[in-house]
Design a protein around this motif. Structure first.
Motif, mmCIF file in Angstrom:
data_model
loop_
_atom_site.group_PDB
_atom_site.id
_atom_site.type_symbol
_atom_site.label_atom_id
_atom_site.label_comp_id
_atom_site.label_asym_id
_atom_site.label_seq_id
_atom_site.Cartn_x
_atom_site.Cartn_y
_atom_site.Cartn_z
ATOM 1 N N ASP A 15 0.853 -1.190 0.000
ATOM 2 C CA ASP A 15 0.000 0.000 0.000
ATOM 3 C C ASP A 15 0.893 1.247 0.000
ATOM 4 O O ASP A 15 1.601 1.514 0.980
ATOM 5 N N THR A 16 0.886 1.995 -1.099
ATOM 6 C CA THR A 16 1.794 3.148 -1.205
ATOM 7 C C THR A 16 1.513 4.204 -0.152
ATOM 8 O O THR A 16 2.444 4.901 0.292
ATOM 9 N N THR A 17 0.274 4.346 0.267
ATOM 10 C CA THR A 17 -0.054 5.320 1.316
ATOM 11 C C THR A 17 0.624 4.929 2.627
ATOM 12 O O THR A 17 1.188 5.779 3.331
ATOM 13 N N GLU A 18 0.594 3.642 2.940
ATOM 14 C CA GLU A 18 1.250 3.163 4.157
ATOM 15 C C GLU A 18 2.769 3.337 4.071
ATOM 16 O O GLU A 18 3.421 3.696 5.058
ATOM 17 N N VAL A 19 3.320 3.089 2.898
ATOM 18 C CA VAL A 19 4.771 3.228 2.711
ATOM 19 C C VAL A 19 5.187 4.680 2.924
ATOM 20 O O VAL A 19 6.173 4.968 3.627
ATOM 21 N N ARG A 20 4.442 5.602 2.350
ATOM 22 C CA ARG A 20 4.766 7.022 2.516
ATOM 23 C C ARG A 20 4.637 7.444 3.973
ATOM 24 O O ARG A 20 5.474 8.187 4.499
ATOM 25 N N GLU A 21 3.606 6.953 4.641
ATOM 26 C CA GLU A 21 3.411 7.262 6.054
ATOM 27 C C GLU A 21 4.593 6.762 6.882
ATOM 28 O O GLU A 21 5.091 7.454 7.779
ATOM 29 N N ALA A 22 5.057 5.561 6.565
ATOM 30 C CA ALA A 22 6.197 4.984 7.280
ATOM 31 C C ALA A 22 7.472 5.778 7.002
ATOM 32 O O ALA A 22 8.297 5.988 7.899
ATOM 33 N N ALA A 23 7.652 6.234 5.759
ATOM 34 C CA ALA A 23 8.833 7.035 5.413
ATOM 35 C C ALA A 23 8.832 8.353 6.180
ATOM 36 O O ALA A 23 9.872 8.784 6.699
#
Length: 216
Positions: A15-23
């Motif tokens: 999930d790209t949204t989750e990846v960005r949030e984690a970054a």
């Protein structure tokens, strides 16, 4: 708030949204353990993920980030190489020996990249290795870029080797003259005038212009 282990795990999400949030969380908390995963995300085809990983690596910084990004200079994908170059221009000074080591790489493209990065590091320790590359590297484009970077650094201690490089081929002479014009050291005047009498008309005109910029 995400814990470090959660951040690292979430960076692998589909999930790209989750990846960005984690970054973003990795950046905010300066999670060094996330650096390898963040560097891997620079290869992502999703621009938002790339940008988030780039921002996080800049924020975390340090030698670990430099070491993780350096291998991306060898990527076959131009956007990845360009992104890693830009990052290393910002972070390379935080592990200067790792970047200097690349000046001895077998691949001339890597040596060009290293010369470019060192010009952005704003560290006088980069002058000597750049001078060596400019005077001794067998690849003309490495010598050219090393001279450009010495001009970007603008350090007077580079003048002596730049004066020597005025005897190189025309392509290198261009960047050497521009570098000397930026540094504006009076000890270059004699070397420039002497080179003018041995140069092509184009190089001689560049020297004349450089002397004018230097107020001489």
């Amino acid at each position: 708030m995400l814990e470090s282990a959660d951040i690292i795990r979430q960076l692998s999400s589909s999930d790209t949204t989750e990846v960005r949030e984690a970054a973003f969380a990795a950046a905010e908390n300066r999670v060094e353990e996330a650096v390898p995963a963040l560097a891997g995300l620079l290869r992502s085809s999703n621009l938002g993920v790339q940008e988030a990983a780039d921002m996080a690596l800049r924020k975390i910084g340090g030698g670990r980030a430099v070491a993780a990004v350096i291998p991306l200079l060898r990527s076959d994908e131009a956007p990845v190489r360009n992104l890693s170059m830009d990052l290393l221009r910002a972070l390379g000074g935080q592990d200067l020996p790792a970047v200097i080591k690349l000046l001895h790489d077998d691949d001339p493209d890597i040596r060009i990249f290293a010369s470019d990065i060192l010009g952005a590091c704003d560290n006088p320790m980069a002058v000597a290795p750049l001078c060596e590359a400019m005077l001794k590297d067998p690849e003309v484009n490495v010598r050219y870029q090393a001279a450009v970077s010495l001009g970007e650094l603008g350090r007077p201690e580079a003048v002596r080797c730049l004066n020597q490089a005025l005897a190189d081929e025309e392509w290198v002479q261009y960047s050497v003259i521009e570098a000397l014009a930026k540094i504006r050291d009076d000890t270059s005047v004699g070397a420039l005038v002497s080179a003018m009498h041995k140069s092509s008309d184009l190089v001689a005109s560049m020297i004349a212009e450089a002397l004018g910029e230097m107020g001489n």
